[in-house]
Structures are given as C-alpha cells and as structure tokens.
Design a protein around this motif. Structure first.
Motif, PDB file in Angstrom:
ATOM      1  N   ALA A 230       0.830  -1.212   0.000  1.00 35.74           N
ATOM      2  CA  ALA A 230       0.000   0.000   0.000  1.00 35.74           C
ATOM      3  C   ALA A 230       0.859   1.255   0.000  1.00 35.74           C
ATOM      4  O   ALA A 230       0.524   2.257  -0.634  1.00 35.74           O
ATOM      5  CB  ALA A 230      -0.928  -0.005   1.221  1.00 35.74           C
ATOM      6  N   LYS A 231       1.994   1.208   0.719  1.00 35.80           N
ATOM      7  CA  LYS A 231       2.873   2.381   0.815  1.00 35.80           C
ATOM      8  C   LYS A 231       3.850   2.486  -0.349  1.00 35.80           C
ATOM      9  O   LYS A 231       4.462   3.538  -0.544  1.00 35.80           O
ATOM     10  CB  LYS A 231       3.709   2.298   2.107  1.00 35.80           C
ATOM     11  CG  LYS A 231       2.979   2.663   3.374  1.00 35.80           C
ATOM     12  CD  LYS A 231       3.889   2.520   4.580  1.00 35.80           C
ATOM     13  CE  LYS A 231       5.128   3.385   4.562  1.00 35.80           C
ATOM     14  NZ  LYS A 231       4.931   4.798   4.883  1.00 35.80           N
ATOM     15  N   GLY A 232       4.072   1.368  -1.066  1.00 32.42           N
ATOM     16  CA  GLY A 232       5.171   1.334  -2.023  1.00 32.42           C
ATOM     17  C   GLY A 232       6.500   1.411  -1.290  1.00 32.42           C
ATOM     18  O   GLY A 232       7.458   2.033  -1.753  1.00 32.42           O
ATOM     19  N   ARG A 233       6.551   0.778  -0.098  1.00 31.57           N
ATOM     20  CA  ARG A 233       7.740   0.879   0.748  1.00 31.57           C
ATOM     21  C   ARG A 233       8.749  -0.198   0.347  1.00 31.57           C
ATOM     22  O   ARG A 233       8.384  -1.360   0.168  1.00 31.57           O
ATOM     23  CB  ARG A 233       7.323   0.671   2.205  1.00 31.57           C
ATOM     24  CG  ARG A 233       8.436   0.805   3.240  1.00 31.57           C
ATOM     25  CD  ARG A 233       7.816   0.717   4.628  1.00 31.57           C
ATOM     26  NE  ARG A 233       8.756   0.668   5.727  1.00 31.57           N
ATOM     27  CZ  ARG A 233       8.973   1.685   6.552  1.00 31.57           C
ATOM     28  NH1 ARG A 233       8.348   2.817   6.390  1.00 31.57           N
ATOM     29  NH2 ARG A 233       9.812   1.553   7.558  1.00 31.57           N
ATOM     30  N   PRO A 234      10.046   0.179   0.235  1.00 32.31           N
ATOM     31  CA  PRO A 234      11.046  -0.843  -0.111  1.00 32.31           C
ATOM     32  C   PRO A 234      11.067  -1.946   0.948  1.00 32.31           C
ATOM     33  O   PRO A 234      10.977  -1.671   2.148  1.00 32.31           O
ATOM     34  CB  PRO A 234      12.371  -0.073  -0.096  1.00 32.31           C
ATOM     35  CG  PRO A 234      12.027   1.372  -0.089  1.00 32.31           C
ATOM     36  CD  PRO A 234      10.636   1.501   0.439  1.00 32.31           C
TER      37      PRO A 234
ATOM     38  N   PRO B 200       4.272   1.424  10.093  1.00 37.68           N
ATOM     39  CA  PRO B 200       5.048   2.563   9.622  1.00 37.68           C
ATOM     40  C   PRO B 200       4.104   3.755   9.505  1.00 37.68           C
ATOM     41  O   PRO B 200       2.901   3.629   9.779  1.00 37.68           O
ATOM     42  CB  PRO B 200       5.519   2.116   8.239  1.00 37.68           C
ATOM     43  CG  PRO B 200       4.386   1.276   7.741  1.00 37.68           C
ATOM     44  CD  PRO B 200       3.791   0.591   8.977  1.00 37.68           C
ATOM     45  N   SER B 201       4.623   4.894   9.116  1.00 33.15           N
ATOM     46  CA  SER B 201       3.745   6.047   8.906  1.00 33.15           C
ATOM     47  C   SER B 201       2.779   5.756   7.754  1.00 33.15           C
ATOM     48  O   SER B 201       3.123   5.060   6.795  1.00 33.15           O
ATOM     49  CB  SER B 201       4.584   7.284   8.611  1.00 33.15           C
ATOM     50  OG  SER B 201       5.530   7.011   7.598  1.00 33.15           O
ATOM     51  N   ALA B 202       1.551   6.306   7.858  1.00 32.37           N
ATOM     52  CA  ALA B 202       0.470   5.961   6.922  1.00 32.37           C
ATOM     53  C   ALA B 202       0.476   6.894   5.717  1.00 32.37           C
ATOM     54  O   ALA B 202      -0.494   7.618   5.466  1.00 32.37           O
ATOM     55  CB  ALA B 202      -0.875   5.999   7.645  1.00 32.37           C
ATOM     56  N   ASN B 203       1.593   6.874   4.973  1.00 34.96           N
ATOM     57  CA  ASN B 203       1.741   7.724   3.782  1.00 34.96           C
ATOM     58  C   ASN B 203       2.427   6.918   2.695  1.00 34.96           C
ATOM     59  O   ASN B 203       3.137   5.953   2.993  1.00 34.96           O
ATOM     60  CB  ASN B 203       2.598   8.951   4.120  1.00 34.96           C
ATOM     61  CG  ASN B 203       3.946   8.562   4.706  1.00 34.96           C
ATOM     62  OD1 ASN B 203       3.997   7.838   5.701  1.00 34.96           O
ATOM     63  ND2 ASN B 203       5.023   8.983   4.093  1.00 34.96           N
ATOM     64  N   PRO B 204       2.252   7.302   1.427  1.00 34.84           N
ATOM     65  CA  PRO B 204       3.047   6.661   0.386  1.00 34.84           C
ATOM     66  C   PRO B 204       4.529   6.850   0.701  1.00 34.84           C
ATOM     67  O   PRO B 204       4.940   7.918   1.162  1.00 34.84           O
ATOM     68  CB  PRO B 204       2.641   7.411  -0.886  1.00 34.84           C
ATOM     69  CG  PRO B 204       1.303   7.998  -0.591  1.00 34.84           C
ATOM     70  CD  PRO B 204       1.332   8.331   0.872  1.00 34.84           C
TER      71      PRO B 204
ATOM     72  N   SER C 165      16.818  11.164   0.888  1.00 40.23           N
ATOM     73  CA  SER C 165      15.605  11.836   0.414  1.00 40.23           C
ATOM     74  C   SER C 165      14.380  11.132   0.963  1.00 40.23           C
ATOM     75  O   SER C 165      14.138   9.968   0.685  1.00 40.23           O
ATOM     76  CB  SER C 165      15.553  11.840  -1.120  1.00 40.23           C
ATOM     77  OG  SER C 165      14.277  12.314  -1.534  1.00 40.23           O
ATOM     78  N   HIS C 166      13.594  11.833   1.755  1.00 41.34           N
ATOM     79  CA  HIS C 166      12.498  11.224   2.494  1.00 41.34           C
ATOM     80  C   HIS C 166      11.649  12.378   2.986  1.00 41.34           C
ATOM     81  O   HIS C 166      12.090  13.518   2.937  1.00 41.34           O
ATOM     82  CB  HIS C 166      13.104  10.454   3.669  1.00 41.34           C
ATOM     83  CG  HIS C 166      12.313   9.259   4.081  1.00 41.34           C
ATOM     84  ND1 HIS C 166      12.312   8.105   3.347  1.00 41.34           N
ATOM     85  CD2 HIS C 166      11.484   9.042   5.128  1.00 41.34           C
ATOM     86  CE1 HIS C 166      11.524   7.228   3.948  1.00 41.34           C
ATOM     87  NE2 HIS C 166      11.012   7.776   5.041  1.00 41.34           N
ATOM     88  N   TYR C 167      10.469  12.109   3.451  1.00 43.88           N
ATOM     89  CA  TYR C 167       9.653  13.160   4.055  1.00 43.88           C
ATOM     90  C   TYR C 167       9.498  14.343   3.103  1.00 43.88           C
ATOM     91  O   TYR C 167       9.507  15.498   3.518  1.00 43.88           O
ATOM     92  CB  TYR C 167      10.270  13.677   5.355  1.00 43.88           C
ATOM     93  CG  TYR C 167      10.680  12.612   6.337  1.00 43.88           C
ATOM     94  CD1 TYR C 167       9.715  11.988   7.123  1.00 43.88           C
ATOM     95  CD2 TYR C 167      11.997  12.228   6.487  1.00 43.88           C
ATOM     96  CE1 TYR C 167      10.070  11.012   8.026  1.00 43.88           C
ATOM     97  CE2 TYR C 167      12.361  11.255   7.396  1.00 43.88           C
ATOM     98  CZ  TYR C 167      11.401  10.659   8.160  1.00 43.88           C
ATOM     99  OH  TYR C 167      11.748   9.699   9.044  1.00 43.88           O
TER     100      TYR C 167
HETATM  101 MG    MG Z   1       7.658   6.834   7.405  1.00 45.68          MG
END
Ligand code: MG
Ligand code: AMP
Length: 316
Positions: free
Chosen positions: A55-59, A143-147, A229-231
C-alpha cells in the motif's frame, strides 16, 4: 491494490472494536498516534504485513516499528537489558522507539524486521492508539500511513489523500499532538541515536547521564530506510533562508511572518506539531520552490532540521 473501499471510522469504543476486527482478519488500518498516523497490521501475519509494504510502495528492506500496549507486552517480543528497562520506564508510553535483540519466540513476521535479528518497539501514548492496541490484543506493525518517501500524515485527511483505495480503514482521532516520528535509539550494541524525533535527545541524555552517540548520518543509513531523500514535499526546498527569492514560498519561524509560519512565537514544540501539516499544505498549493527560515538545532529543532534536510535532499 487501488480498488479497495477505505472506511473512515471514528475513535469511540465501537469503532475501535471494528478496527481491531479488521486487523484480526488480516486487514490494514491507519490510526492516530501522538507522533504521526501509523498504518497498522498484525505484526505476526506475513500476508497482512506484506499489504502494508504494497500500500505504501515501501522498499522491502525498510523494517517496521512494532507497537505494543505496554512494556510487559514488549518484553514478550525483545530482550530488555537494564538500559532498555530504564529508558522504557522513563519514556513509555511516548514517542521513543527502542531497537532491541528480538526474542527467538517472539512470533514476529520476518517481513517486519526484514530478517534482522533486532526489532524496533514502541509503546504509544495516544489514547486512541492504546485503545486500538488493547482491543486488538497483540503486536501491531505500523510505519507512517503515507506513500513511501512522502510527507508523514498528521491528520486522517492526510491519510485519505495518500492511501484511500489502498487500505481497509482509517481511524480518525484528530490531529497528532507531537507531529514528528518517534526518536529511535539502538540498544543492540553500544547505545546510539538512530533517528532524532519527537522525544528530544536532551531528555534521553539526561536519563542516561551522558552524551548519546549518533548514527543518524543521512549518508550512511545505519537504520535501514533512513535514506537521504524522504519526508519530501513535491516542490524543491531550501533551508536556512533569510527570506524568499522571487517565486519562492517562504516558511517562517518566529516573528517576522512568512507566507506560512511554523510557529510565530518561535516555539519548537509548536513548530514540530505544524511541520508536516505545512508540508502537506505546500503540496496542496503546488508550491514549486520553498524557502524555510533557520530553525535552532536544539530540542525538537534537531528532529525538525533532520526532516527538512531530507526534504531538501536531491531526489533519488
Ligand atoms: Mg515513514
Ligand atoms: P517509519 O515506520 O517509516 O517511521 O520507519 C521506521 C524506521 O525504524 C525504519 O526506517 C528504520 O530506520 C527503523 N527501524 C525499524 N526496525 C529497525 C531495526 N531492527 N534496526 C534498525 N532500525 C530499525
């Protein structure tokens, strides 16, 4: 993945029972904590945890923090030494994450820890988060609820804007009080700061009785996922600005205005609580170039500057 109906739930006991039932059935639910909104899954359920990454596209190499209702529940997941006990007693519930050696009988999905022998644990203070954890009765990976890579959400509408159609529900508990992710301390070796965050480093140093080593170097991600690069808002961001160049949106701090202001009175706690809301706002107004006033490098200012440096970093 993008055709799910996302329910918007309240935060009363009946709504929390619904949210807990979704988690028990292997679904994924966003919920408020005092730091930012988290996207929760049963930490023991591989399929549920896999949905969080999708859902997040998280690595997949970026491990998740496990949320627990209290320190007693945390001790069933990780090994606590004296230092861990001292920090937990001083700061839990609260915005502090401890990375600890995982117990062999913890039962946590290997996706959560990305196969590391360590696990990151937190006991949140937010009453809605605690209510959900109590109703669910187990460890929740969140984790945080963001892409992935985007600004963390501090309201239910931020979560909806980023993840509607990709998750099962959002528990709306209003705006987050701290507004920055938790401070992460590594205790799986010499104690060190892995990520500055919502608990000021000075408070931890006072508890430990000495200075804290920092591993929070954006160029050397000791905590996996602490990528430079984040946030990031969508526009290009510049720090330490004394004013706006033509075409820039100026984010002020303290008296002296700005198009937006993190805290007109120069209060770092207020600035932390406002930071992600302002970054979301900059996306909404399609700010292409952003200049941010200097923020003092003390207390919560360290975590604010850490997030701004990542927001300003070249995008990879
Ligand atoms: Mg996060
Ligand atoms: P987020 O959930 O987006 O706030 O990110 C959680 C962060 O916790 C990860 O990006 C890692 O930096 C850190 N983390 C989680 N588990 C571990 C671990 N076992 N060892 C080191 N850092 C961890």
């Amino acid at each position: 993945m993008s055709d799910r109906h996302t329910r918007l739930l309240g935060s009363d006991p009946a709504a929390l029972a619904d949210a807990a039932a979704i988690l028990k059935a292997g679904g994924i639910v966003a919920f408020p904590t005092e730091t930012v909104y988290g996207l929760g899954a049963d930490a023991r359920d591989d399929r549920a945890v896999a949905q969080v990454f999708a859902a997040k596209g998280r690595p997949a190499f970026n491990p998740l923090i496990v949320h627990l209702v209290d320190a007693e529940a945390a001790r069933t997941v990780a090994q606590f030494d004296d230092l861990a006990e001292r920090l937990a007693a001083a700061f839990w519930p609260g915005p502090l994450t401890l990375v600890l050696p995982m117990r062999s009988d913890a039962g946590i999905s290997a996706l959560v820890t990305t196969g590391l022998g360590t696990v990151a644990l937190r006991v949140p203070a937010h009453p809605v988060a605690r209510g959900l954890l109590a109703a669910f009765g187990g460890p929740v990976a969140a984790p945080s609820a963001n892409p992935s890579g985007r600004v963390s959400p501090t309201t239910a509408s931020h979560v909806m804007a980023g993840l509607a159609g990709r998750i099962d529900a959002v528990v709306d508990g209003g705006a987050c009080g701290v507004g920055l992710e938790s401070t992460i301390i590594g205790l799986d070796g010499p104690v060190r700061l892995l990520r500055p965050g919502g608990l000021p480093v000075e408070a931890i140093e006072a508890c430990l009785g000495g200075p804290l080593d920092s591993a929070a170097d954006p160029d050397r991600p000791v905590a996996p996922g602490q990528l430079a690069s984040h946030y990031a808002p969508k526009g290009v961001l510049r720090m330490e600005a004394s004013g706006a160049a033509p075409g820039e949106v100026f984010v002020g701090f303290g008296p002296g205005g700005g198009d937006l202001n993190l805290s007109p009175s120069g209060d770092l706690t207020e600035a932390a609580a406002n930071l992600f809301r302002l970054l979301h706002r900059l996306d909404e107004i399609r700010a292409g170039r952003i200049a941010v006033a200097p923020i003092p490098e003390r207390g919560l200012g360290r975590a604010i500057n850490d997030r701004l440096r990542r927001a300003a970093a070249p995008r990879g």
